[in-house]
Design an enzyme around this catalytic site. Structure first.
Site, PDB file in Angstrom:
ATOM      1  N   GLY A 209       4.279  -8.961 -11.963  1.00 46.06           N
ATOM      2  CA  GLY A 209       3.545  -9.786 -11.006  1.00 46.06           C
ATOM      3  C   GLY A 209       2.544 -10.751 -11.644  1.00 46.06           C
ATOM      4  O   GLY A 209       2.791 -11.339 -12.705  1.00 46.06           O
TER       5      GLY A 209
ATOM      6  N   CYS B 299      -2.805   2.842 -18.217  1.00 46.07           N
ATOM      7  CA  CYS B 299      -4.147   3.010 -17.662  1.00 46.07           C
ATOM      8  C   CYS B 299      -4.125   2.908 -16.148  1.00 46.07           C
ATOM      9  O   CYS B 299      -3.760   1.882 -15.586  1.00 46.07           O
ATOM     10  CB  CYS B 299      -5.096   1.959 -18.251  1.00 46.07           C
ATOM     11  SG  CYS B 299      -6.705   1.938 -17.438  1.00 46.07           S
TER      12      CYS B 299
ATOM     13  N   TYR C 133      -8.054  -3.338   3.050  1.00 47.97           N
ATOM     14  CA  TYR C 133      -7.755  -4.222   1.909  1.00 47.97           C
ATOM     15  C   TYR C 133      -8.782  -5.351   1.856  1.00 47.97           C
ATOM     16  O   TYR C 133      -9.355  -5.639   0.797  1.00 47.97           O
ATOM     17  CB  TYR C 133      -6.340  -4.793   2.063  1.00 47.97           C
ATOM     18  CG  TYR C 133      -5.925  -5.733   0.948  1.00 47.97           C
ATOM     19  CD1 TYR C 133      -5.417  -5.246  -0.253  1.00 47.97           C
ATOM     20  CD2 TYR C 133      -6.047  -7.119   1.099  1.00 47.97           C
ATOM     21  CE1 TYR C 133      -5.032  -6.112  -1.271  1.00 47.97           C
ATOM     22  CE2 TYR C 133      -5.662  -7.981   0.084  1.00 47.97           C
ATOM     23  CZ  TYR C 133      -5.153  -7.476  -1.101  1.00 47.97           C
ATOM     24  OH  TYR C 133      -4.784  -8.337  -2.115  1.00 47.97           O
TER      25      TYR C 133
HETATM   26  N1  LIG Z   1       0.671 -11.078  -4.264  1.00 52.95           N
HETATM   27  C1  LIG Z   1      -0.264 -11.604  -3.473  1.00 52.95           C
HETATM   28  O1  LIG Z   1       0.059 -12.260  -2.467  1.00 52.95           O
HETATM   29  C2  LIG Z   1      -1.694 -11.454  -3.765  1.00 52.95           C
HETATM   30  C3  LIG Z   1      -2.161 -10.519  -4.669  1.00 52.95           C
HETATM   31  N2  LIG Z   1      -3.510 -10.415  -4.884  1.00 52.95           N
HETATM   32  C4  LIG Z   1      -4.036  -9.433  -5.837  1.00 52.95           C
HETATM   33  O2  LIG Z   1      -3.501  -9.706  -7.121  1.00 52.95           O
HETATM   34  C5  LIG Z   1      -3.429  -8.500  -7.877  1.00 52.95           C
HETATM   35  C6  LIG Z   1      -2.034  -8.352  -8.469  1.00 52.95           C
HETATM   36  O3  LIG Z   1      -1.116  -8.309  -7.402  1.00 52.95           O
HETATM   37  P1  LIG Z   1       0.453  -8.565  -7.570  1.00 52.95           P
HETATM   38  O4  LIG Z   1       0.780  -8.968  -8.937  1.00 52.95           O
HETATM   39  O5  LIG Z   1       0.856  -9.419  -6.458  1.00 52.95           O
HETATM   40  O6  LIG Z   1       0.979  -7.091  -7.266  1.00 52.95           O
HETATM   41  P2  LIG Z   1       2.145  -6.221  -7.911  1.00 52.95           P
HETATM   42  O7  LIG Z   1       2.268  -5.072  -6.986  1.00 52.95           O
HETATM   43  O8  LIG Z   1       3.332  -7.030  -8.221  1.00 52.95           O
HETATM   44  O9  LIG Z   1       1.504  -5.751  -9.303  1.00 52.95           O
HETATM   45  C7  LIG Z   1       0.425  -4.885  -9.340  1.00 52.95           C
HETATM   46  C8  LIG Z   1       0.465  -4.069 -10.620  1.00 52.95           C
HETATM   47  O10 LIG Z   1      -0.678  -3.202 -10.577  1.00 52.95           O
HETATM   48  C9  LIG Z   1      -0.258  -1.915 -11.011  1.00 52.95           C
HETATM   49  N3  LIG Z   1      -1.145  -0.905 -10.459  1.00 52.95           N
HETATM   50  C10 LIG Z   1      -1.152  -0.398  -9.204  1.00 52.95           C
HETATM   51  N4  LIG Z   1      -2.084   0.559  -9.110  1.00 52.95           N
HETATM   52  C11 LIG Z   1      -2.691   0.643 -10.312  1.00 52.95           C
HETATM   53  C12 LIG Z   1      -3.722   1.448 -10.842  1.00 52.95           C
HETATM   54  N5  LIG Z   1      -4.306   2.403 -10.108  1.00 52.95           N
HETATM   55  N6  LIG Z   1      -4.112   1.255 -12.117  1.00 52.95           N
HETATM   56  C13 LIG Z   1      -3.506   0.322 -12.876  1.00 52.95           C
HETATM   57  N7  LIG Z   1      -2.495  -0.443 -12.453  1.00 52.95           N
HETATM   58  C14 LIG Z   1      -2.101  -0.288 -11.181  1.00 52.95           C
HETATM   59  C15 LIG Z   1       1.178  -1.780 -10.537  1.00 52.95           C
HETATM   60  O11 LIG Z   1       1.883  -0.790 -11.264  1.00 52.95           O
HETATM   61  C16 LIG Z   1       1.702  -3.183 -10.754  1.00 52.95           C
HETATM   62  O12 LIG Z   1       2.274  -3.338 -12.036  1.00 52.95           O
HETATM   63  C17 LIG Z   1      -3.851  -7.391  -6.913  1.00 52.95           C
HETATM   64  O13 LIG Z   1      -5.209  -7.094  -7.133  1.00 52.95           O
HETATM   65  C18 LIG Z   1      -3.660  -8.011  -5.541  1.00 52.95           C
HETATM   66  O14 LIG Z   1      -4.517  -7.427  -4.584  1.00 52.95           O
HETATM   67  C19 LIG Z   1      -4.421 -11.223  -4.266  1.00 52.95           C
HETATM   68  C20 LIG Z   1      -4.008 -12.140  -3.381  1.00 52.95           C
HETATM   69  C21 LIG Z   1      -2.619 -12.343  -3.050  1.00 52.95           C
HETATM   70  C1  LIG Z   2       0.363  -8.779   6.431  1.00 48.98           C
HETATM   71  C2  LIG Z   2      -0.346 -10.010   6.029  1.00 48.98           C
HETATM   72  C3  LIG Z   2       0.230 -10.622   4.795  1.00 48.98           C
HETATM   73  C4  LIG Z   2      -0.463 -11.871   4.554  1.00 48.98           C
HETATM   74  C5  LIG Z   2      -0.066 -12.514   3.269  1.00 48.98           C
HETATM   75  C6  LIG Z   2      -1.040 -13.587   2.948  1.00 48.98           C
HETATM   76  C7  LIG Z   2      -1.947 -13.487   1.996  1.00 48.98           C
HETATM   77  C8  LIG Z   2      -1.985 -12.365   1.105  1.00 48.98           C
HETATM   78  C9  LIG Z   2      -3.112 -12.072   0.447  1.00 48.98           C
HETATM   79  C10 LIG Z   2      -3.240 -10.866  -0.300  1.00 48.98           C
HETATM   80  O1  LIG Z   2      -4.279 -10.631  -0.881  1.00 48.98           O
HETATM   81  C11 LIG Z   2      -2.105  -9.918  -0.347  1.00 48.98           C
HETATM   82  C12 LIG Z   2      -2.469  -8.820   0.515  1.00 48.98           C
HETATM   83  C13 LIG Z   2      -1.638  -8.073   1.189  1.00 48.98           C
HETATM   84  C14 LIG Z   2      -0.228  -8.270   1.453  1.00 48.98           C
HETATM   85  C15 LIG Z   2       0.594  -7.186   0.918  1.00 48.98           C
HETATM   86  C16 LIG Z   2       0.851  -6.026   1.486  1.00 48.98           C
HETATM   87  C17 LIG Z   2       0.370  -5.562   2.775  1.00 48.98           C
HETATM   88  C18 LIG Z   2       0.713  -4.107   2.936  1.00 48.98           C
HETATM   89  C19 LIG Z   2       0.165  -3.605   4.229  1.00 48.98           C
HETATM   90  C20 LIG Z   2       0.289  -2.117   4.311  1.00 48.98           C
HETATM   91  O2  LIG Z   2       1.163  -1.547   3.688  1.00 48.98           O
HETATM   92  O3  LIG Z   2      -0.514  -1.510   4.998  1.00 48.98           O
END
Ligand SMILES: NC(=O)C1=CN([C@@H]2O[C@H](COP(=O)(O)OP(=O)(O)OC[C@H]3O[C@@H](n4cnc5c(N)ncnc54)[C@H](O)[C@@H]3O)[C@@H](O)[C@H]2O)C=CC1
Ligand SMILES: CCCCC/C=C\C=C\C(=O)C/C=C\C/C=C\CCCC(=O)O
Length: 249
Positions: free
Chosen positions: A16, A63, A151
């Protein structure tokens, strides 16, 4: 910012957004430690990055950001191998409202621990060289989300944490800056097909942003001056906000 030979730690970087950050920083000549709770995936991703960018430039570690000993070990192995740390990206995060305690523990407590450890490692009066902490927030850290209240609360916490550390005189004096990224929906495995359907229902049929946009945002954050305590919004859905700092002053 001159990136060559600088060192970054990134949590949740097996896939990601975190993996995209690691790739972008390595391509600029940095050295990177990727860490993740997922042992198999962090090993695969770490080995792949090492093959592309050189074994001397990449390390990987298991980690869980909720585990202080594992988190401390990430800083230790990074300093042992690369002799310094310049950038810490607290990226690991989860979204799961049914399991909301986990959301608070990973997103908020994990970011608190990572920010504290980063501050200690970077501050000049503790042997560091100064540097920058980048906390992964969300658009829902600056605006509410009725579908994801916990969240959103965890990400509001990350924003407050970042701004509060940025205000500390001892951090300013010792060259440590604190910033965060506040993205809308990015095309990663976090946005499952079901979530995408829900998103369309509530927010309209807009396309997901690519992780490349996040890498672009990261470099803006790292290169901009005068952004201590600021959150950069990454949200192409709203061109007036996109790549602008959230006006929370
Ligand atoms: N994808 C999206 O639309 C958005 C994501 N974010 C934030 O960006 C960050 C990365 O998200 P993505 O790459 O989209 O998600 P993803 O789910 O693709 O990757 C997240 C990674 O974090 C790891 N992870 C989960 N729990 C963990 C823990 N306890 N300790 C260490 N690693 C852990 C997972 O194994 C995974 O490799 C998150 O903080 C998410 O909340 C923020 C805004 C939007
Ligand atoms: C459901 C609303 C999704 C909106 C997507 C737009 C912006 C995303 C911003 C983020 O920070 C990503 C956050 C959450 C979306 C991912 C998973 C939601 C899971 C909900 C659940 O399992 O309870």
């Amino acid at each position: 910012m001159d990136f060559s030979n600088k060192v970054a730690i990134i949590t949740g970087a097996a896939r990601g957004i975190g993996k995209a950050f690691a790739t972008g920083l390595l391509a600029k000549g940095m050295k990177v430690c990727i860490s993740d709770i997922n042992e198999e995936l962090v090993t695969t991703t770490g080995q792949s990055l090492a093959t592309t960018y050189g074994e001397q430039n990449v390390i990987f570690a298991v980690c869980d950001v909720r585990n202080e000993d594992q988190f401390k070990n990430v800083f230790q192995v990074t300093k042992n191998k690369f002799k310094r740390v310049d950038i810490v990206i607290n990226n690991a995060g989860v979204a799961d409202e049914e399991n909301w305690g986990k959301v608070v523990d990973v997103n908020l407590k994990g970011s608190i621990l990572g920010t504290q450890l980063a501050a200690e490692a970077l501050r000049k009066d503790r042997g560091g060289h100064g540097g920058i902490v980048v906390n992964m927030c969300s658009i829902f850290g600056v605006q509410p989300c009725s579908i994801l209240p916990v969240y959103s609360a965890s990400k509001y916490g990350v924003f407050g944490l970042t701004k509060s550390f940025a205000e500390m005189p001892e951090m300013k004096e010792n060259g440590v800056k604190f910033t965060c990224l506040c993205p809308g929906a990015i095309d990663t495995e976090m946005i499952t097909d079901d979530i995408q359907q829900m998103r369309k229902k509530f927010f309209g049929d807009t396309s997901l942003m690519s992780t490349d946009v996040m890498t672009e945002a990261l470099f803006k954050l790292l290169n901009d001056t005068d952004n201590n305590g600021e959150g950069l919004i990454v949200n192409q859905v709203d061109p007036d906000q996109h790549m602008k700092y959230f006006n929370s002053k």
